[in-house]
Enzyme design. Structure first.
Site, PDB file in Angstrom:
ATOM      1  N   ALA A   1     -25.698 -23.561  26.854  1.00 50.96           N
ATOM      2  CA  ALA A   1     -24.308 -23.408  26.974  1.00 50.96           C
ATOM      3  C   ALA A   1     -23.948 -21.883  26.625  1.00 50.96           C
ATOM      4  O   ALA A   1     -23.008 -21.274  27.322  1.00 50.96           O
ATOM      5  CB  ALA A   1     -23.633 -24.190  25.619  1.00 50.96           C
ATOM      6  N   GLY A   2     -24.528 -21.212  25.768  1.00 50.51           N
ATOM      7  CA  GLY A   2     -24.227 -19.827  25.428  1.00 50.51           C
ATOM      8  C   GLY A   2     -24.834 -19.013  26.492  1.00 50.51           C
ATOM      9  O   GLY A   2     -24.098 -18.173  26.881  1.00 50.51           O
TER      10      GLY A   2
ATOM     11  N   HIS B   1     -33.281 -41.038  19.548  1.00 53.29           N
ATOM     12  CA  HIS B   1     -34.085 -41.471  21.119  1.00 53.29           C
ATOM     13  C   HIS B   1     -35.094 -42.517  20.890  1.00 53.29           C
ATOM     14  O   HIS B   1     -35.976 -42.495  20.061  1.00 53.29           O
ATOM     15  CB  HIS B   1     -34.577 -40.223  21.487  1.00 53.29           C
ATOM     16  CG  HIS B   1     -34.709 -40.063  23.034  1.00 53.29           C
ATOM     17  ND1 HIS B   1     -35.726 -40.931  23.439  1.00 53.29           N
ATOM     18  CD2 HIS B   1     -34.204 -39.441  24.114  1.00 53.29           C
ATOM     19  CE1 HIS B   1     -35.657 -40.658  24.813  1.00 53.29           C
ATOM     20  NE2 HIS B   1     -34.759 -39.859  25.136  1.00 53.29           N
TER      21      HIS B   1
ATOM     22  N   SER C   1     -39.939 -38.118  27.296  1.00 51.66           N
ATOM     23  CA  SER C   1     -38.732 -38.091  28.174  1.00 51.66           C
ATOM     24  C   SER C   1     -38.337 -39.587  28.622  1.00 51.66           C
ATOM     25  O   SER C   1     -39.034 -40.494  28.881  1.00 51.66           O
ATOM     26  CB  SER C   1     -39.041 -37.272  29.441  1.00 51.66           C
ATOM     27  OG  SER C   1     -37.777 -37.820  30.170  1.00 51.66           O
TER      28      SER C   1
ATOM     29  N   ARG D   1     -29.646 -45.300  25.215  1.00 54.41           N
ATOM     30  CA  ARG D   1     -30.707 -45.161  24.115  1.00 54.41           C
ATOM     31  C   ARG D   1     -30.284 -45.775  22.655  1.00 54.41           C
ATOM     32  O   ARG D   1     -31.196 -46.264  22.012  1.00 54.41           O
ATOM     33  CB  ARG D   1     -30.609 -43.505  23.748  1.00 54.41           C
ATOM     34  CG  ARG D   1     -31.106 -42.810  24.942  1.00 54.41           C
ATOM     35  CD  ARG D   1     -30.741 -41.316  24.740  1.00 54.41           C
ATOM     36  NE  ARG D   1     -31.479 -40.811  25.813  1.00 54.41           N
ATOM     37  CZ  ARG D   1     -31.405 -39.370  26.164  1.00 54.41           C
ATOM     38  NH1 ARG D   1     -30.872 -38.638  25.188  1.00 54.41           N
ATOM     39  NH2 ARG D   1     -32.122 -38.991  26.982  1.00 54.41           N
TER      40      ARG D   1
ATOM     41  N   HIS E   1     -32.542 -37.099  17.742  1.00 56.05           N
ATOM     42  CA  HIS E   1     -32.814 -36.559  19.035  1.00 56.05           C
ATOM     43  C   HIS E   1     -31.578 -35.439  19.182  1.00 56.05           C
ATOM     44  O   HIS E   1     -31.609 -34.427  19.863  1.00 56.05           O
ATOM     45  CB  HIS E   1     -32.926 -37.498  19.938  1.00 56.05           C
ATOM     46  CG  HIS E   1     -33.032 -36.701  21.145  1.00 56.05           C
ATOM     47  ND1 HIS E   1     -34.209 -35.874  21.637  1.00 56.05           N
ATOM     48  CD2 HIS E   1     -32.435 -36.814  22.507  1.00 56.05           C
ATOM     49  CE1 HIS E   1     -34.213 -35.489  22.999  1.00 56.05           C
ATOM     50  NE2 HIS E   1     -33.040 -36.048  23.360  1.00 56.05           N
TER      51      HIS E   1
ATOM     52  N   ARG F   1     -24.570 -40.652  23.312  1.00 54.17           N
ATOM     53  CA  ARG F   1     -24.670 -39.811  24.830  1.00 54.17           C
ATOM     54  C   ARG F   1     -25.841 -40.521  25.738  1.00 54.17           C
ATOM     55  O   ARG F   1     -26.898 -40.899  25.366  1.00 54.17           O
ATOM     56  CB  ARG F   1     -25.181 -38.297  24.385  1.00 54.17           C
ATOM     57  CG  ARG F   1     -25.838 -37.563  25.593  1.00 54.17           C
ATOM     58  CD  ARG F   1     -26.099 -36.354  25.367  1.00 54.17           C
ATOM     59  NE  ARG F   1     -27.311 -35.867  24.672  1.00 54.17           N
ATOM     60  CZ  ARG F   1     -28.547 -36.140  25.413  1.00 54.17           C
ATOM     61  NH1 ARG F   1     -28.517 -36.231  26.627  1.00 54.17           N
ATOM     62  NH2 ARG F   1     -29.656 -35.685  24.807  1.00 54.17           N
TER      63      ARG F   1
ATOM     64  N   LEU G   1     -27.495 -31.538  29.108  1.00 57.15           N
ATOM     65  CA  LEU G   1     -27.599 -30.211  29.739  1.00 57.15           C
ATOM     66  C   LEU G   1     -26.403 -30.026  30.682  1.00 57.15           C
ATOM     67  O   LEU G   1     -25.627 -28.953  31.224  1.00 57.15           O
ATOM     68  CB  LEU G   1     -28.790 -30.437  30.894  1.00 57.15           C
ATOM     69  CG  LEU G   1     -30.131 -30.618  30.181  1.00 57.15           C
ATOM     70  CD1 LEU G   1     -31.174 -30.556  31.149  1.00 57.15           C
ATOM     71  CD2 LEU G   1     -30.483 -29.685  28.971  1.00 57.15           C
TER      72      LEU G   1
HETATM   73  C1  LIG Z   1     -37.309 -32.607  23.182  1.00 62.10           C
HETATM   74  C2  LIG Z   1     -35.780 -32.726  23.789  1.00 62.10           C
HETATM   75  C3  LIG Z   1     -35.413 -33.053  25.103  1.00 62.10           C
HETATM   76  C4  LIG Z   1     -34.576 -33.159  25.701  1.00 62.10           C
HETATM   77  N1  LIG Z   1     -34.017 -33.452  27.139  1.00 62.10           N
HETATM   78  C5  LIG Z   1     -32.964 -33.478  27.662  1.00 62.10           C
HETATM   79  C6  LIG Z   1     -32.990 -33.775  28.914  1.00 62.10           C
HETATM   80  O1  LIG Z   1     -33.835 -34.120  29.738  1.00 62.10           O
HETATM   81  N2  LIG Z   1     -31.536 -33.738  29.423  1.00 62.10           N
HETATM   82  C7  LIG Z   1     -30.392 -33.645  28.870  1.00 62.10           C
HETATM   83  O2  LIG Z   1     -29.253 -33.537  29.319  1.00 62.10           O
HETATM   84  N3  LIG Z   1     -30.318 -33.109  27.416  1.00 62.10           N
HETATM   85  C8  LIG Z   1     -31.712 -33.002  26.923  1.00 62.10           C
HETATM   86  N4  LIG Z   1     -31.950 -32.954  25.661  1.00 62.10           N
HETATM   87  C9  LIG Z   1     -30.703 -32.306  24.801  1.00 62.10           C
HETATM   88  C10 LIG Z   1     -30.466 -30.930  25.216  1.00 62.10           C
HETATM   89  O3  LIG Z   1     -31.576 -30.372  25.340  1.00 62.10           O
HETATM   90  C11 LIG Z   1     -29.610 -30.052  24.217  1.00 62.10           C
HETATM   91  O4  LIG Z   1     -28.461 -31.009  23.840  1.00 62.10           O
HETATM   92  C12 LIG Z   1     -29.064 -28.659  24.793  1.00 62.10           C
HETATM   93  O5  LIG Z   1     -29.936 -28.093  25.444  1.00 62.10           O
HETATM   94  C13 LIG Z   1     -28.396 -27.987  23.702  1.00 62.10           C
HETATM   95  O6  LIG Z   1     -28.107 -26.853  24.363  1.00 62.10           O
HETATM   96  P1  LIG Z   1     -27.171 -25.752  23.566  1.00 62.10           P
HETATM   97  O7  LIG Z   1     -27.116 -24.839  24.498  1.00 62.10           O
HETATM   98  O8  LIG Z   1     -25.912 -26.358  22.925  1.00 62.10           O
HETATM   99  O9  LIG Z   1     -27.865 -25.343  22.122  1.00 62.10           O
HETATM  100  P2  LIG Z   1     -29.436 -24.773  22.106  1.00 62.10           P
HETATM  101  O10 LIG Z   1     -30.224 -24.793  22.993  1.00 62.10           O
HETATM  102  O11 LIG Z   1     -29.921 -25.572  20.757  1.00 62.10           O
HETATM  103  O12 LIG Z   1     -29.168 -23.403  21.740  1.00 62.10           O
HETATM  104  C14 LIG Z   1     -28.727 -23.009  20.524  1.00 62.10           C
HETATM  105  C15 LIG Z   1     -28.503 -21.257  20.388  1.00 62.10           C
HETATM  106  O13 LIG Z   1     -27.712 -21.140  19.262  1.00 62.10           O
HETATM  107  C16 LIG Z   1     -28.476 -20.221  18.546  1.00 62.10           C
HETATM  108  N5  LIG Z   1     -28.326 -19.940  16.957  1.00 62.10           N
HETATM  109  C17 LIG Z   1     -28.254 -21.247  16.290  1.00 62.10           C
HETATM  110  N6  LIG Z   1     -27.835 -20.968  15.103  1.00 62.10           N
HETATM  111  C18 LIG Z   1     -27.575 -19.537  15.147  1.00 62.10           C
HETATM  112  C19 LIG Z   1     -26.797 -18.633  14.199  1.00 62.10           C
HETATM  113  N7  LIG Z   1     -26.563 -19.223  12.871  1.00 62.10           N
HETATM  114  N8  LIG Z   1     -26.494 -17.446  14.538  1.00 62.10           N
HETATM  115  C20 LIG Z   1     -26.997 -16.999  15.687  1.00 62.10           C
HETATM  116  N9  LIG Z   1     -27.550 -18.080  16.779  1.00 62.10           N
HETATM  117  C21 LIG Z   1     -27.810 -19.014  16.253  1.00 62.10           C
HETATM  118  C22 LIG Z   1     -30.107 -20.336  18.879  1.00 62.10           C
HETATM  119  O14 LIG Z   1     -30.897 -19.185  18.545  1.00 62.10           O
HETATM  120  C23 LIG Z   1     -29.876 -20.524  20.249  1.00 62.10           C
HETATM  121  O15 LIG Z   1     -29.904 -19.542  21.192  1.00 62.10           O
HETATM  122  C24 LIG Z   1     -33.118 -32.749  25.076  1.00 62.10           C
HETATM  123  C25 LIG Z   1     -33.344 -32.557  23.456  1.00 62.10           C
HETATM  124  C26 LIG Z   1     -34.452 -32.590  23.032  1.00 62.10           C
HETATM  125  C27 LIG Z   1     -34.631 -32.331  21.633  1.00 62.10           C
END
Ligand SMILES: Cc1cc2nc3c(=O)[nH]c(=O)nc-3n(C[C@H](O)[C@H](O)[C@H](O)COP(=O)(O)OP(=O)(O)OC[C@H]3O[C@@H](n4cnc5c(N)ncnc54)[C@H](O)[C@@H]3O)c2cc1C
Length: 640
Positions: A44-45, A266, A284, A330, A401, A435, A441
């Site tokens: 996202a970020g 999950h 997965s 799920r 999860h 979800r 993603l």
């Molecule tokens: C094992 C696994 C498999 C998955 N597979 C799938 C899939 O196949 N399909 C699907 O749709 N979803 C899947 N998911 C869910 C999905 O991966 C996540 O929901 C998604 O990637 C979250 O993305 P995000 O950008 O919101 O957060 P993240 O990828 O968690 O990123 C968080 C960011 O915030 C930063 N951060 C956190 N706290 C701070 C702070 N206090 N200060 C500064 N930086 C900070 C971290 O450094 C990181 O850069 C899966 C999840 C898991 C656990």
């Protein structure tokens, strides 16, 4: 407080388009005059930072890890949904919308979910343009597979590494802007507080994780894309660094926290193997496409799974849910796994596992085909469990999860604090009470690539460019002092219990009492236990090391401190919601068949909690955003 979701008027399919037309714009030559802070550079970020910088805004991007490539998003395996209908199996944007609303058990906003389904197709195009190597058919068309909660195949994937490949795409786009000066990049930097001046988010306080220096950053808007809080359970499939700190600190500054008890468990993870395990591993959901879930029909049947004949195998999902079979969502799959284990049919040493079996798929499609689809997942399983899933079934069990709860945001992804936005898993998201697989993603990238770039401009257009209060403003002083005081306090306790020990104990309470199923009595006792343990934490935790250098213990200590407060809010939220919906099964409210029994009359709302303070107990006020359903009919979910 009245919550205004700012959902635009008009027909569902036209809301986003007409909103985009009506929103204010910032002219290209003015964009460089605005600074935007992006905290978190996962999918996202990273996507948001890249897109905003590409538009001309000045972006400061922060993450905890040494590289944005290590965000938890990299772990995503199975895929990303979009209704391109390449397999010609009847998919459409409406169907993706409908499945997502239904999958979330009618606890999300219709307009947000429709936009998500609509934007999803653009994400695939964007990723392909970046070179993301999605799997393809022989024809060259992108391949799709099916995931839970849908009767069509709409999941795009890159083997079992979809998150990694998508993250590399977003990372490249982001680093291009780092290189060209559009983004100032702060890895190994943790946000500890948000700074609010005259009710508006104006900056953040961070800690350099290598030197320990407390720093101040001012901007015109702050976006939190800091991921989910599943690690409150201690054991989860999340990366160890995933935490709630940024969102929680914003909550303590007035941002509402929505649906905190909506946590996804999950169904297909490698089971817990012992008390000292620190992490759980996901297998997965895509595996449920071909793998069949079963347990022995007889209690205590400890024969090798390959020796148990077909008629003594209980394919409980296929029998109980003939329409969706192994592809039920799920929450349903997790609850059923728990149910058969509670009935004494679980397998393995602990009895807390069920089989996921590829015997029939290998017989049908051949080893090569199965290996091409899931090879890396099979290898991972073998490395961890020491058993070869080509030759015998995997053992799996549900694990925490994903968190559907998070910071409350309106349709523009802005929290109730003007200028403070939240994206990806950090916001309360479009997934309601559950979800669907491959939709996180989709949501994170939709927020980052498409929604924020449109809505941020609408906000900034009303702010005079170049408005600055200075980082020596009182509010910056106060926030920086507080961050430092908290750190000093943690280091000075010098108690007898380790941070991990406290975290493990907290996780056990949360898993046992706010886990797959909940009841009033357990939730009330969880609140008491959390309060007692939290009090002990603040008098008896031992945080080794110093504050002015790299100190992983200190990092974990303040994250655990925040988990302690969040855990109590989760219990309060689960207690308030006297109904079952999606992931939230209150044992008191079930259908005769043991399915979640919703109460739409009293609970069709988003719970948005306001922080009031912590004095032994967490003081909060509940605000409710009523959910209106104009375009879908609320039904008892059925996957039979
Ligand atoms: C094992 C696994 C498999 C998955 N597979 C799938 C899939 O196949 N399909 C699907 O749709 N979803 C899947 N998911 C869910 C999905 O991966 C996540 O929901 C998604 O990637 C979250 O993305 P995000 O950008 O919101 O957060 P993240 O990828 O968690 O990123 C968080 C960011 O915030 C930063 N951060 C956190 N706290 C701070 C702070 N206090 N200060 C500064 N930086 C900070 C971290 O450094 C990181 O850069 C899966 C999840 C898991 C656990």
């Amino acid at each position: 407080m009245k919550l205004d979701s700012k959902v635009p008027e008009g027909p569902l399919e036209q809301k986003w388009e007409s909103h985009k037309k009506n929103m204010k714009l910032v002219a290209p030559n003015n964009r460089r005059k605005y600074e935007i802070i992006m905290v978190g550079t996962g999918l996202a970020g990273g996507a948001g930072a890249a897109s905003l910088a590409e538009m001309g805004y000045k972006v400061k991007a922060f993450c905890i890890q040494d590289s944005a490539r290590r965000a938890h998003s990299i772990a995503a395996q199975g895929g990303i949904n979009a209704a391109k209908n390449y397999p010609n199996d009847g998919d459409s944007i409406y169907r993706l919308f409908y499945d997502t609303i239904k999958g979330g058990d009618y606890r999300s906003r219709e307009a947000n979910v429709y936009r998500l389904a609509e934007v999803a197709n653009n994400i695939i195009d964007q990723a392909v343009a970046q070179g993301v190597p999605f799997a393809r058919e022989y024809s060259g068309l992108l391949a799709n597979r099916s995931f839970g909660g849908a009767q069509v195949s709409r999941t795009f994937y890159a083997r079992g590494q979809t998150g990694q490949q998508l993250l590399l795409g977003a990372y490249q786009a982001m680093m291009r802007q780092v290189e060209s000066g559009g983004i100032e990049y702060f890895p190994r930097t943790e946000m500890l507080d948000v700074v609010i001046i005259d009710g508006v988010a104006r900056g953040i306080i961070t800690r350099d994780l290598v030197t320990g220096e407390i720093q101040r950053h001012e901007a015109d808007a702050v976006i939190l894309s800091t991921g989910g809080y599943g690690n409150v359970f201690y054991l989860s499939t999340n990366a160890k660094n995933s935490n709630v700190t940024a969102a929680w600190r914003a909550h303590k500054k007035g941002a509402l926290f929505a649906n905190p008890s909506f946590v996804q468990v999950h169904p297909t993870c490698i089971p817990v193997s012992g008390d000292y395990q620190s992490k759980l591993t996901l297998m997965s959901e895509s595996l449920r496409n071909d793998g069949r879930v079963w347990v022995p029909r007889k209690k205590g049947d400890d024969r090798h799974p390959n020796d148990i004949p077909e008629d003594e195998r209980y394919y409980y999902l296929e029998e109980r849910y003939p329409s969706f079979g192994n592809l039920v969502p799920r929450d349903v799959a997790s609850r059923n796994a728990k149910m058969v284990c509670d009935e004494g049919l679980g397998v393995g040493e602990t009895g807390l596992a069920v089989y996921l079996d590829f015997r029939d798929a290998i017989k049908r499609d051949g080893m090569d085909t199965i290996s091409a689809k899931y090879g890396n997942l099979f290898d991972m399983y073998e490395n961890i469990a020491g058993e070869n899933p080509y030759k015998q079934p995997m053992r799996i069990f549900p694990a925490v999860h994903y968190t559907m709860g998070g910071l409350w945001v309106d349709y523009n992804l802005m929290t109730n604090i003007p200028g403070l936005f939240a994206a990806g898993e950090a916001n309360f998201s479009d997934h309601g009470a559950n979800r669907l697989g491959a939709s996180a993603l989709m949501q994170g990238l939709s927020d980052g690539y498409f929604v924020l770039p449109a809505t941020i401009g609408n906000y900034l257009a009303d702010i005079k460019p170049g408005t600055r209060y200075g980082t020596d403003h009182d509010e910056f002083d106060k926030a920086a002092r507080k961050a430092q005081d908290d750190i000093d306090k943690l280091l000075s306790i010098k108690g007898k219990r380790t941070i991990i020990d406290f975290h493990r104990s907290l996780g056990k309470i949360v898993w046992d009492k706010i886990g797959i199923s909940r009841n009033k009595e357990d939730l009330e006792s969880a609140i008491k236990e959390i309060q007692e343990l939290r009090e002990e934490f603040w008098s008896n935790v031992f945080v080794p090391g110093e504050k002015n250098n790299y100190n992983k213990y200190l990092e974990f200590a303040f994250r655990v401190a925040d988990f302690f407060e969040l855990a109590e809010l989760m219990a309060q939220d689960a207690l308030d919601r006297a109904e079952s919906c999606g992931c939230h099964l209150r044992e008191e409210y079930q259908t005769e068949e043991g399915e979640a029994l919703r109460n739409d009359k009293d609970f069709a709302y988003v719970s948005a909690w306001e922080f009031q303070g912590v004095n032994g107990k967490l003081d909060t006020t509940l605000h409710k955003e009523p959910l209106k359903f104009e375009f879908v009919e609320l039904k008892q979910r059925s996957y039979k």
